[in-house]
Structures are given as structure tokens and as C-alpha cells.
Write a protein that holds these residues in place. Structure first.
Motif, PDB file in Angstrom:
ATOM      1  N   ILE A  84       0.678  -1.106   0.041  1.00 34.99           N
ATOM      2  CA  ILE A  84       0.042  -0.362   0.214  1.00 34.99           C
ATOM      3  C   ILE A  84       0.794   1.170  -0.188  1.00 34.99           C
ATOM      4  O   ILE A  84       1.841   1.329   0.263  1.00 34.99           O
ATOM      5  N   ARG A  85       0.609   2.921  -0.751  1.00 33.43           N
ATOM      6  CA  ARG A  85       0.881   3.488  -0.203  1.00 33.43           C
ATOM      7  C   ARG A  85       0.319   4.581   0.686  1.00 33.43           C
ATOM      8  O   ARG A  85      -1.335   4.309   0.132  1.00 33.43           O
ATOM      9  N   ILE A  86       0.470   5.663   1.286  1.00 33.15           N
ATOM     10  CA  ILE A  86       0.080   6.871   2.497  1.00 33.15           C
ATOM     11  C   ILE A  86       0.279   7.939   1.889  1.00 33.15           C
ATOM     12  O   ILE A  86       1.745   7.985   1.455  1.00 33.15           O
ATOM     13  N   GLY A  87      -0.158   8.999   1.638  1.00 32.78           N
ATOM     14  CA  GLY A  87       0.124   9.574   0.764  1.00 32.78           C
ATOM     15  C   GLY A  87       0.247  10.400   1.287  1.00 32.78           C
ATOM     16  O   GLY A  87       0.041  11.066   2.833  1.00 32.78           O
ATOM     17  N   ARG A  88       1.362  12.192   1.690  1.00 34.04           N
ATOM     18  CA  ARG A  88       2.127  12.998   2.090  1.00 34.04           C
ATOM     19  C   ARG A  88       0.667  13.192   3.364  1.00 34.04           C
ATOM     20  O   ARG A  88      -0.127  14.048   2.578  1.00 34.04           O
ATOM     21  N   GLY A  89       1.154  13.661   4.028  1.00 37.74           N
ATOM     22  CA  GLY A  89       0.224  14.855   5.699  1.00 37.74           C
ATOM     23  C   GLY A  89      -0.619  13.924   6.103  1.00 37.74           C
ATOM     24  O   GLY A  89      -1.276  14.535   6.951  1.00 37.74           O
ATOM     25  N   ALA A  90      -1.185  12.319   5.640  1.00 38.09           N
ATOM     26  CA  ALA A  90      -1.569  11.648   6.058  1.00 38.09           C
ATOM     27  C   ALA A  90      -1.288  10.868   7.802  1.00 38.09           C
ATOM     28  O   ALA A  90      -0.681  11.533   7.772  1.00 38.09           O
ATOM     29  N   ILE A  91      -2.795  11.355   8.241  1.00 33.58           N
ATOM     30  CA  ILE A  91      -3.227  10.582   9.506  1.00 33.58           C
ATOM     31  C   ILE A  91      -3.823   9.323   9.584  1.00 33.58           C
ATOM     32  O   ILE A  91      -4.554   9.214   9.019  1.00 33.58           O
TER      33      ILE A  91
ATOM     34  N   GLY B  22      -1.920   7.114  -9.942  1.00 31.74           N
ATOM     35  CA  GLY B  22      -0.570   6.837  -9.578  1.00 31.74           C
ATOM     36  C   GLY B  22      -1.225   5.521  -9.943  1.00 31.74           C
ATOM     37  O   GLY B  22      -2.348   4.970  -9.692  1.00 31.74           O
ATOM     38  N   ASP B  23       0.383   4.531 -10.315  1.00 31.06           N
ATOM     39  CA  ASP B  23       0.295   2.825  -9.494  1.00 31.06           C
ATOM     40  C   ASP B  23      -0.470   3.004  -8.729  1.00 31.06           C
ATOM     41  O   ASP B  23      -0.057   3.677  -7.634  1.00 31.06           O
ATOM     42  N   SER B  24      -1.600   1.504  -8.388  1.00 36.08           N
ATOM     43  CA  SER B  24      -2.133   1.329  -7.010  1.00 36.08           C
ATOM     44  C   SER B  24      -2.539  -0.527  -7.186  1.00 36.08           C
ATOM     45  O   SER B  24      -2.565  -0.218  -7.652  1.00 36.08           O
ATOM     46  N   ASP B  25      -1.263  -0.772  -6.160  1.00 32.87           N
ATOM     47  CA  ASP B  25      -1.154  -2.354  -6.348  1.00 32.87           C
ATOM     48  C   ASP B  25      -2.480  -2.788  -5.198  1.00 32.87           C
ATOM     49  O   ASP B  25      -3.076  -3.780  -5.540  1.00 32.87           O
TER      50      ASP B  25
END
Length: 269
Positions: free
Chosen positions: A168-175, A259-262
Motif C-alpha cells: 500500500i501507499r500512504i500519501g503525504r500529510g496523512a494521519i 498513479g500506480d496502485s497495487d
């Protein structure tokens, strides 16, 4: 830091510590009692390694980082596919790595490198698995488990006892709230919480603390509302946000979604 092994004469190494031949210990470092530093480890300047720490593997640690007792840094991945290939762990500058933290090297299937940015805080008991890519100013609260191949962008906070699913990806500034199991990508500046984590809005507190303009926060709110309903797929709705978008934050949000997401995305309620 040099490619040649050796301990800088200004470094303080406790008599009980073991520094294996080939290790590089930079200027003004402090290596505490009963530490083990492996032969392929490079430690920058001003690094403090407290007692009973193991640093092994092909591992690089940036300047002014502090590693607390009983951490194990640079061991091989917990991945049955790992076959002993040459892989690395690269840790940036000014990180605080607290007690019992484990960070593993990469694998052939994930680019060979696990990478940690600068100025992170990794609280007690955290695990960073193989091939994770972690940005700058990231906080992992106690006992967070980061699975293999996870990407965490800058300025993210992950609450205690949370788990991040592989890929997974966690985007910038997330909580991410405590006790969350995150199984899909988290949008930049998102607020995620719940045992089976759900996107529950924006990280408004984080945005305000960073001094983000009210106009940008309003634009992000409108974008999030626009993603909830409308024609087409989630990605189609995201791409449609670009029409007339005048906020860099919204453009960043759209770039992340397209963008790419798995694993897909946690979507707005």
C-alpha cells in the motif's frame, strides 16, 4: 562517511561493544555498551547508538541519528522468498529510533533497498519490513507494523498498534488513527481510522499546523466531496478534478490517485 572501514578517532566506543572489521564509524559518534556493529555497516557523524543494539547487513545510517536499546537494524527480511541476495537498508539523517525497533534490508523482488528518510520518529516496538520506502518527518507510534513494499510519503503519522498491509501507499500529510488495519492506499492529507480503516475526511489539524492556506484547505475539501459521487470510476472522478484546479494540493491529490496502485484506495464515505 567513507567506503573504507574504520572508526573515526573522535568516536567514543564502549569497551564492551563489538565493531567488526570493515565497519565505518563516523566522527563524534557514541557506541554504547554491548552493541554489535557488522562489517558492512556505515554510520555517519554524530550518531548515538545506545546499549545492546545490533546493526548488521549492508546498512547505512545518516548523521545525528539516535538508536535506542535493543533495536535490531539491518537484519535479513522476514520473507521466505529471500535467498541471500545482496540487499541494503539506508536510513537518513536525524532519525530517532526507539527501543525494540526492527528494520530489515530489501529483497530482489522490491528493488533491493529499504529506505528511511530524514527526521523520523520510530517509537518503541515498531517494525519496518523489507523494501519499505519511508519519507521525511514520518512518525510511527508504538508497535506500528509496516509490511513489505509499503510506501509512506513525507509528514505522515501512523497511530499506535496499527498495521499497514504490504504494497500500500500512504500519501503525504496523512494521519492514521491508533489500532487501524490499513489494507488500501491512503490519499494525501487523509484522515483514516477504525479497526478496518476507513477514510474519514481530511487531516485538518496537520494541514493547519503546517500553515497551509485556507484556500487550499477549502479546495481539498471540495475535491474530496467531488470524489464521493459522480460519473465513472473513482480514478475517472479524480482525473475530472484537474479541470480548473488551481491548488497544488488538489493537483497532488489527483496525481496520487491516477498513479500506480497495487491495492486500490480507501475512498471517501
Amino acid at each position: 562517511m567513507t567506503a573504507k572501514g574504520g572508526v573515526d578517532p573522535t568516536a567514543e566506543v564502549h569497551a564492551s561493544a563489538i565493531i567488526e572489521d570493515g565497519a565505518v564509524i563516523g566522527a563524534n559518534c557514541r557506541i554504547g555498551p554491548f552493541c554489535l556493529i557488522g562489517p558492512n555497516v556505515q554510520i555517519g557523524t554524530g550518531v548515538e547508538v545506545k546499549s545492546h543494539v545490533v546493526i548488521t547487513g549492508d546498512t547505512e545510517i545518516g548523521d545525528d541519528t539516535v538508536i535506542f536499546s535493543f533495536s535490531v537494524i539491518g537484519e535479513i527480511p522476514q520473507d521466505l522468498k529471500f535467498a541471500g541476495e545482496d540487499t541494503r537498508l539506508v536510513i537518513g539523517k536525524r532519525n530517532r529510533i526507539r527501543e525494540h525497533v526492527t528494520m530489515n534490508t530489501g529483497t530482489a523482488g522490491g528493488g533491493f533497498v529499504t529506505r528511511i528518510g530524514d527526521d523520523g520518529l520510530f517509537m518503541a516496538g515498531c517494525h519496518v519490513a523489507h523494501d519499505a520506502q519511508i519519507g521525511n518527518n514520518v512518525i510511527l507510534v508504538n508497535n506500528v507494523a509496516v509490511a513489505g513494499h509499503v510506501v509512506i510519503e513525507d509528514d505522515v503519522i501512523v497511530g499506535g498498534l496499527s498495521g499497514l498491509h504490504q504494497w500500500i501507499r500512504i500519501g503525504r500529510g496523512a494521519i492514521i488513527g491508533a489500532l487501524s488495519m490499513v489494507t488500501a492506499d491512503v490519499l494525501p492529507y487523509g484522515l483514516v481510522q477504525g479497526p478496518r480503516a476507513e477514510l474519514d475526511g481530511l487531516n485538518l489539524v496537520g494541514l493547519k499546523r503546517r500553515g497551509v492556506a485556507r484556500s487550499d484547505i477549502s479546495a481539498l475539501r471540495a475535491a474530496l466531496n467531488g470524489l464521493k459521487t459522480g460519473e465513472g470510476s473513482f480514478r475517472d472522478r479524480a482525473a475530472g478534478l484537474m479541470d480548473g484546479a488551481d491548488s497544488d494540493y488538489v493537483r497532488e491529490l489527483v496525481a496520487f490517485i491516477t498513479g500506480d496502485s497495487d491495492r486500490g484506495f480507501l475512498t471517501p464515505k
